[in-house]
Design an enzyme around this catalytic site. Structure first.
Site, PDB file in Angstrom:
ATOM      1  N   GLU A 112     -40.040  -2.478 -39.606  1.00  0.00           N
ATOM      2  CA  GLU A 112     -39.961  -3.395 -40.743  1.00  0.00           C
ATOM      3  C   GLU A 112     -41.383  -3.729 -41.209  1.00  0.00           C
ATOM      4  O   GLU A 112     -42.230  -4.091 -40.397  1.00  0.00           O
ATOM      5  CB  GLU A 112     -39.249  -4.677 -40.276  1.00  0.00           C
ATOM      6  CG  GLU A 112     -38.866  -5.608 -41.383  1.00  0.00           C
ATOM      7  CD  GLU A 112     -37.998  -6.760 -40.887  1.00  0.00           C
ATOM      8  OE1 GLU A 112     -38.354  -7.382 -39.867  1.00  0.00           O
ATOM      9  OE2 GLU A 112     -36.982  -7.039 -41.535  1.00  0.00           O
ATOM     10  N   CYS A 146     -35.012  -9.749 -45.247  1.00  0.00           N
ATOM     11  CA  CYS A 146     -34.477  -8.927 -44.152  1.00  0.00           C
ATOM     12  C   CYS A 146     -33.717  -7.732 -44.698  1.00  0.00           C
ATOM     13  O   CYS A 146     -33.670  -6.690 -44.068  1.00  0.00           O
ATOM     14  CB  CYS A 146     -33.604  -9.771 -43.234  1.00  0.00           C
ATOM     15  SG  CYS A 146     -32.319 -10.661 -44.089  1.00  0.00           S
ATOM     16  N   LYS A 153     -34.951 -26.304 -36.469  1.00  0.00           N
ATOM     17  CA  LYS A 153     -36.394 -26.082 -36.363  1.00  0.00           C
ATOM     18  C   LYS A 153     -36.801 -25.080 -37.444  1.00  0.00           C
ATOM     19  O   LYS A 153     -36.566 -23.883 -37.321  1.00  0.00           O
ATOM     20  CB  LYS A 153     -36.800 -25.542 -34.989  1.00  0.00           C
ATOM     21  CG  LYS A 153     -38.316 -25.678 -34.816  1.00  0.00           C
ATOM     22  CD  LYS A 153     -38.975 -24.577 -34.038  1.00  0.00           C
ATOM     23  CE  LYS A 153     -39.396 -23.391 -34.816  1.00  0.00           C
ATOM     24  NZ  LYS A 153     -40.516 -23.565 -35.759  1.00  0.00           N
ATOM     25  N   GLU A 186     -29.667 -13.159 -36.688  1.00  0.00           N
ATOM     26  CA  GLU A 186     -29.778 -12.367 -37.926  1.00  0.00           C
ATOM     27  C   GLU A 186     -31.217 -11.893 -37.974  1.00  0.00           C
ATOM     28  O   GLU A 186     -32.134 -12.702 -38.150  1.00  0.00           O
ATOM     29  CB  GLU A 186     -29.393 -13.263 -39.111  1.00  0.00           C
ATOM     30  CG  GLU A 186     -28.915 -12.477 -40.309  1.00  0.00           C
ATOM     31  CD  GLU A 186     -30.056 -12.117 -41.214  1.00  0.00           C
ATOM     32  OE1 GLU A 186     -30.581 -10.984 -41.054  1.00  0.00           O
ATOM     33  OE2 GLU A 186     -30.438 -12.951 -42.046  1.00  0.00           O
TER      34      GLU A 186
HETATM   35  P1  NDP Z   1     -40.402 -15.062 -35.999  1.00  0.00           P
HETATM   36  O1  NDP Z   1     -39.168 -14.302 -35.836  1.00  0.00           O
HETATM   37  O2  NDP Z   1     -41.324 -15.117 -34.836  1.00  0.00           O
HETATM   38  O3  NDP Z   1     -40.061 -16.576 -36.439  1.00  0.00           O
HETATM   39  C1  NDP Z   1     -38.796 -16.995 -36.915  1.00  0.00           C
HETATM   40  C2  NDP Z   1     -38.530 -18.407 -36.449  1.00  0.00           C
HETATM   41  O4  NDP Z   1     -38.507 -18.447 -35.024  1.00  0.00           O
HETATM   42  C3  NDP Z   1     -39.609 -19.405 -36.858  1.00  0.00           C
HETATM   43  O5  NDP Z   1     -39.029 -20.676 -37.085  1.00  0.00           O
HETATM   44  C4  NDP Z   1     -40.490 -19.461 -35.631  1.00  0.00           C
HETATM   45  O6  NDP Z   1     -41.245 -20.642 -35.567  1.00  0.00           O
HETATM   46  C5  NDP Z   1     -39.439 -19.392 -34.536  1.00  0.00           C
HETATM   47  N1  NDP Z   1     -39.925 -18.947 -33.237  1.00  0.00           N
HETATM   48  C6  NDP Z   1     -41.021 -18.204 -32.951  1.00  0.00           C
HETATM   49  N2  NDP Z   1     -41.106 -17.973 -31.623  1.00  0.00           N
HETATM   50  C7  NDP Z   1     -40.039 -18.572 -31.057  1.00  0.00           C
HETATM   51  C8  NDP Z   1     -39.558 -18.689 -29.720  1.00  0.00           C
HETATM   52  N3  NDP Z   1     -40.184 -18.141 -28.673  1.00  0.00           N
HETATM   53  N4  NDP Z   1     -38.410 -19.372 -29.493  1.00  0.00           N
HETATM   54  C9  NDP Z   1     -37.745 -19.923 -30.511  1.00  0.00           C
HETATM   55  N5  NDP Z   1     -38.154 -19.875 -31.802  1.00  0.00           N
HETATM   56  C10 NDP Z   1     -39.280 -19.187 -32.079  1.00  0.00           C
HETATM   57  O7  NDP Z   1     -41.132 -14.514 -37.273  1.00  0.00           O
HETATM   58  P2  NDP Z   1     -42.680 -14.596 -37.692  1.00  0.00           P
HETATM   59  O8  NDP Z   1     -42.817 -15.716 -38.610  1.00  0.00           O
HETATM   60  O9  NDP Z   1     -43.603 -14.608 -36.524  1.00  0.00           O
HETATM   61  O10 NDP Z   1     -42.836 -13.196 -38.420  1.00  0.00           O
HETATM   62  C11 NDP Z   1     -43.096 -12.028 -37.648  1.00  0.00           C
HETATM   63  C12 NDP Z   1     -42.481 -10.827 -38.299  1.00  0.00           C
HETATM   64  O11 NDP Z   1     -41.066 -10.942 -38.271  1.00  0.00           O
HETATM   65  C13 NDP Z   1     -42.800 -10.692 -39.772  1.00  0.00           C
HETATM   66  O12 NDP Z   1     -43.987  -9.999 -39.946  1.00  0.00           O
HETATM   67  C14 NDP Z   1     -41.617  -9.948 -40.309  1.00  0.00           C
HETATM   68  O13 NDP Z   1     -41.801  -8.580 -40.162  1.00  0.00           O
HETATM   69  C15 NDP Z   1     -40.490 -10.375 -39.407  1.00  0.00           C
HETATM   70  N6  NDP Z   1     -39.596 -11.393 -39.993  1.00  0.00           N
HETATM   71  C16 NDP Z   1     -38.334 -11.003 -40.263  1.00  0.00           C
HETATM   72  C17 NDP Z   1     -37.445 -11.894 -40.809  1.00  0.00           C
HETATM   73  C18 NDP Z   1     -36.072 -11.458 -41.148  1.00  0.00           C
HETATM   74  O14 NDP Z   1     -35.310 -12.216 -41.744  1.00  0.00           O
HETATM   75  N7  NDP Z   1     -35.694 -10.253 -40.809  1.00  0.00           N
HETATM   76  C19 NDP Z   1     -37.825 -13.273 -41.147  1.00  0.00           C
HETATM   77  C20 NDP Z   1     -39.190 -13.590 -40.797  1.00  0.00           C
HETATM   78  C21 NDP Z   1     -40.028 -12.674 -40.235  1.00  0.00           C
HETATM   79  P3  NDP Z   1     -42.766 -20.693 -36.143  1.00  0.00           P
HETATM   80  O15 NDP Z   1     -42.760 -19.955 -37.459  1.00  0.00           O
HETATM   81  O16 NDP Z   1     -43.032 -22.129 -36.279  1.00  0.00           O
HETATM   82  O17 NDP Z   1     -43.603 -19.994 -35.112  1.00  0.00           O
END
Ligand code: NDP
Length: 411
Positions: A304, A206, A97, A172
């Site tokens: 972050e 990250c 996904k 991660e």
């Molecule tokens: P999320 O962690 O919410 O999303 C990461 C993945 O998880 C996406 O594919 C998302 O889908 C999916 N997801 C969201 N909610 C669920 C759930 N309840 N169950 C299973 N999968 C889920 O990151 P965001 O895109 O919302 O970003 C939010 C914040 O997270 C950012 O502002 C940033 O600070 C941080 N972030 C950190 C990352 C890292 O590598 N450390 C990577 C990305 C974000 P979908 O996008 O379709 O909702």
């Protein structure tokens, strides 16, 4: 590489990541698949010596089964490859996904895998929103393992949901990684590492080196050099080959980064450069931002940002530097800049971080394990360790003497 250009274009247009960067990441994707293709027939069980001479005992790695792969929008294809390559090498099947913001490369990669002869059904992609589609995967009793990259908050809810079926998880997650510059550092090398650490990917990585801890004797000169270089960063379209920093991914992220900068200002940080939106550009751009006067308890030192925002703090002694670096709920990575061979190993040993880079930053290899301490995650990706995450261990006992045992004795 035949399809590299197309995949890189899709990735850049979907996520806003620089095209040049996306192209480099595609070469990593190929390296990851190459490494795990090589490892597939070398990851084996072992024969176990026991004190029971009439028994042969051996272990076999068994594919964990169906793997749910959930990846974010910042480096969708590479982070997916980190999971799909070892999972396929272990013999698992996969349901990916991708983030709803960046689904195209997971789909395009599926076409290539079909063409490669991968059996139908071994790699599947389901698109849709995280809370609906992601949650359906993590809570599904037919999914045996979830491999997730994303925010710590979502990672924790993914872990909780997976635990209802004891589904295995690797997570991660976020970071607040420190770059520590000692008074004996090679300053030019450190400057490059700091710039790379915080401004690549517009800070949306990250492992962003988002906290700079600098010896007080270097503070003013290092900050003024970093400010001069940050002001020269070429900001613009991600598909222009001259651009060095593109936009952030979307409005939500744009608002969040600017909000974190405002809070830092309210809490007393000084904006040395940036702090807002660059003039004359249309899109979700944020200026490269350097903040000084940051105290460890401030939000910008603890949370972050996921944007191009560097929080600078001073230290006097090595112990103080280590204490500041470890003053975080995260523990993904750290950078240490010093030419003293004793000091760099001493400091590396004291840092609570899954990866410590010495006189470099952001070096990767498919062979080197990657993951976090604390709220930065659970388990490791990459290297042989990743194969363990996609296998169960089966222990087989074989009676060799051909005799029968007393049914009421355990020996
Ligand atoms: P999320 O962690 O919410 O999303 C990461 C993945 O998880 C996406 O594919 C998302 O889908 C999916 N997801 C969201 N909610 C669920 C759930 N309840 N169950 C299973 N999968 C889920 O990151 P965001 O895109 O919302 O970003 C939010 C914040 O997270 C950012 O502002 C940033 O600070 C941080 N972030 C950190 C990352 C890292 O590598 N450390 C990577 C990305 C974000 P979908 O996008 O379709 O909702």
């Amino acid at each position: 590489m035949r399809d590299g250009e197309r995949l890189a274009q899709l990735e850049a247009r979907d996520s806003g990541r620089l095209l040049n960067d996306a192209k480099a990441q595609i070469t990593f994707v190929a390296e990851w698949f190459n490494y795990y293709a090589g490892l597939a027939d070398k990851y084996t069980g072992e024969t176990i010596s026991t004190d029971q001479k009439d028994m042969l005992v051996y272990t076999e790695p068994v594919p964990v089964g169906v793997v749910g792969v959930i990846v974010p929008w910042n480096a969708p294809l590479l982070l997916m490859a980190w999971k799909v390559a070892p999972a396929l090498a272990a013999g698992c099947t996969i349901v990916v996904k991708p983030s709803d913001y960046t689904p195209t490369t997971a789909l395009a990669f599926g076409e290539l895998l079909s063409e490669s002869g991968l059996p139908k059904g071994a790699y599947n992609v389901v698109t849709g929103f995280g809370p609906a589609v992601g949650q359906a995967i993590t809570a599904h009793p037919g999914v045996n393992k979830v491999a997730f990259t994303g925010s710590t908050a979502t990672g924790i809810s993914v872990g909780k949901s997976a635990m209802t079926n004891l589904t295995r998880v690797t997570l991660e997650l976020g970071g607040k990684s420190a770059q520590i510059v000692f008074e004996d550092a090679d300053i030019e090398a450190a400057i490059n590492g700091i710039m790379n650490g915080i401004f690549i990917g517009t800070g949306q990585t990250c492992i962003a080196g988002s906290r700079l801890l600098v010896h007080e004797s270097l503070h003013d000169s290092l900050v003024s050099e970093l400010v001069a270089r940050a002001r020269k960063i070429r900001i613009g379209s991600p598909v222009d080959s001259m651009t060095q920093m593109g936009p952030v991914v979307n409005k939500i992220q744009h608002d969040k980064v600017l909000d974190r900068i405002e809070t830092a200002k309210l809490e007393g940080a000084t904006v040395e450069c940036g702090g807002g939106v660059p003039p004359g550009l249309e899109g979700w751009f944020v200026e490269p931002t350097i903040l000084t006067g940051v105290r460890p308890e401030m939000e910008v030192a603890q949370e972050e940002v996921f944007g191009p925002v560097l929080a600078v703090m001073k230290f006097r002694t090595e112990d103080e530097a280590i204490a500041l670096a470890n003053n975080t709920k995260y523990g993904l990575a750290a950078g240490v800049w010093s030419q003293n061979v004793h000091r760099v190993h001493r400091v590396a040993r004291s840092l609570r971080a899954g990866t410590v880079w010495i006189n470099t930053y952001r070096a990767y290899s498919p062979a080197a394990p990657f993951g976090g301490f604390g709220l930065s995650g659970l388990g490791r990706e990459n290297g042989i360790e990743a194969m363990r995450a996609y296998c169960e261990t089966k222990t087989v006992w074989v009676e060799l003497a051909g005799s029968t045992r007393d049914p009421f004795s355990i020996r």
